[in-house]
Design an enzyme around this catalytic site. Structure first.
Site, mmCIF file in Angstrom:
data_model
loop_
_atom_site.group_PDB
_atom_site.id
_atom_site.type_symbol
_atom_site.label_atom_id
_atom_site.label_comp_id
_atom_site.label_asym_id
_atom_site.label_seq_id
_atom_site.Cartn_x
_atom_site.Cartn_y
_atom_site.Cartn_z
ATOM 1 N N HIS A 128 0.636 10.852 -3.123
ATOM 2 C CA HIS A 128 0.278 12.271 -3.185
ATOM 3 C C HIS A 128 1.124 13.090 -2.211
ATOM 4 O O HIS A 128 1.546 14.207 -2.518
ATOM 5 C CB HIS A 128 -1.202 12.466 -2.836
ATOM 6 C CG HIS A 128 -2.151 12.245 -3.965
ATOM 7 N ND1 HIS A 128 -2.491 10.992 -4.416
ATOM 8 C CD2 HIS A 128 -2.846 13.129 -4.728
ATOM 9 C CE1 HIS A 128 -3.370 11.112 -5.405
ATOM 10 N NE2 HIS A 128 -3.600 12.396 -5.622
ATOM 11 N N ARG A 148 -4.821 14.278 2.079
ATOM 12 C CA ARG A 148 -5.081 12.850 1.881
ATOM 13 C C ARG A 148 -5.738 12.242 3.115
ATOM 14 O O ARG A 148 -6.523 11.295 3.019
ATOM 15 C CB ARG A 148 -3.782 12.104 1.554
ATOM 16 C CG ARG A 148 -3.087 12.629 0.318
ATOM 17 C CD ARG A 148 -4.027 12.695 -0.872
ATOM 18 N NE ARG A 148 -4.315 11.383 -1.423
ATOM 19 C CZ ARG A 148 -5.396 11.106 -2.145
ATOM 20 N NH1 ARG A 148 -6.306 12.031 -2.368
ATOM 21 N NH2 ARG A 148 -5.581 9.895 -2.637
ATOM 22 N N HIS A 154 -5.690 8.139 3.099
ATOM 23 C CA HIS A 154 -4.436 7.702 3.711
ATOM 24 C C HIS A 154 -4.467 7.888 5.211
ATOM 25 O O HIS A 154 -5.109 8.803 5.738
ATOM 26 C CB HIS A 154 -3.246 8.499 3.139
ATOM 27 C CG HIS A 154 -2.805 8.034 1.803
ATOM 28 N ND1 HIS A 154 -2.174 6.830 1.594
ATOM 29 C CD2 HIS A 154 -2.900 8.620 0.583
ATOM 30 C CE1 HIS A 154 -1.899 6.696 0.307
ATOM 31 N NE2 HIS A 154 -2.335 7.766 -0.322
ATOM 32 N N ASP A 163 0.981 7.006 6.712
ATOM 33 C CA ASP A 163 1.210 6.988 5.262
ATOM 34 C C ASP A 163 1.707 8.349 4.791
ATOM 35 O O ASP A 163 2.610 8.454 3.948
ATOM 36 C CB ASP A 163 -0.086 6.702 4.492
ATOM 37 C CG ASP A 163 -0.734 5.379 4.821
ATOM 38 O OD1 ASP A 163 -0.055 4.481 5.338
ATOM 39 O OD2 ASP A 163 -1.948 5.252 4.568
#
Length: 286
Positions: free
Chosen positions: A181, A214, A220, A224
């Site tokens: 994402h 995220r 995440h 990340d």
């Protein structure tokens, strides 16, 4: 969203390895409809990207390994998780859940306020196609590292809920590093700054907040997200060598100018409210 990147999109994009994804009409007439481009998997809703699998940046070669156990970097990831997920129960969490949606037409709204133009297949077909195809390129580019490291997602590690509970079983099976994402959101931000350079600051801020969502979701780690943004940048750099992408980019610029001239802009009050929500996490990492 209806299907997370790690489930339906991952399955769809995996098929791109066996086929060439680049459509090659004359540069002045890039395809502007889903029927012309084709889906990565019939019925998935995700279109083929501009790049063939062999042309995608290699995330395993470009990225360092994720933070090691008991490292300072992993401790920082944990601190960021606590700071960001503390916002999940409020309006910022609701925005993060909306940012998790990658299916179109819903996802077309994600950057509308930052761009200052409504995005749709009907009013801005080339801009809409630009976003849909770069989504696949940026998402797929993360999977060499994802599949290699198979990092556990933070909501799984902490045994806590995320902001998209229906997606949790699929996300738990999908590697966390790097964030797909985040790669997509940052790629969109970079591409849109070329479409509307006068809106660059707002677009890049939105790209950052889209990726940061995220972390708010607990899907995440901060590392990340940072690695995902690097991959988004790498994909956009590679896309500039693709003639169809360049042609679509030029036509998208024309569409944005025409849409503004016709007053096709998002609701100012709604955009102000969205910005107020996003500002609540602007001082938090990453």
């Amino acid at each position: 969203m209806n299907a997370p990147l790690g489930a339906a999109l991952a399955a769809s994009l995996a098929l791109l390895a066996a086929c060439t994804t680049t459509v090659s009409p004359p540069e002045s007439q890039p395809p502007a409809s889903a029927a012309q481009v084709g889906e990565s998997r019939p019925g998935s809703g995700y279109l083929k990207g501009y790049l063939a699998r062999s042309d995608l940046p290699d995330s395993l070669a470009l990225l360092p390994p994720p933070p090691a156990a008991d490292s300072a970097a992993l401790a920082a990831d944990g601190q960021a998780y606590r700071a960001l997920t503390a916002l999940r129960a409020g309006p910022r969490g609701a925005q993060a859940a909306r940012d998790a949606q990658l299916r179109f037409p819903q996802a077309a709204d994600a950057f509308a306020c930052a761009l200052g133009v409504e995005v749709s297949e009907q009013a801005t077909p080339h801009l809409n196609m630009l976003l849909r195809r770069t989504l696949s390129d940026a998402g797929l580019a993360t999977y060499k590292a994802k599949d290699h490291y198979q990092r556990t997602r933070p909501f799984v590690a902490f045994k806590e809920p995320s902001c998209t509970p229906a997606d949790e079983p699929a996300l738990a099976r999908d590697g966390s590093y790097p964030s797909g994402h985040s790669a997509i959101g940052w790629a969109w931000a970079l591409v849109l700054t070329e479409v509307a350079p006068e809106r660059a600051d707002a677009l890049l801020q939105r790209g950052r907040s889209f990726a940061q969502s995220r972390g708010v979701c607990g899907a995440h780690w901060a590392s990340d997200i940072e690695a995902g943004r690097l991959m988004g940048s790498a994909v956009v750099a590679r896309l500039h060598d693709n003639a169809v992408f360049r042609a679509q980019l030029a036509l998208a610029r024309q569409e944005v100018a025409a849409a503004r001239g016709k007053g096709k802009v998002p609701d100012a009050a709604a955009c102000a409210a969205q910005q107020q929500v996003l500002d609540t996490s602007a001082r938090l990492a990453p």
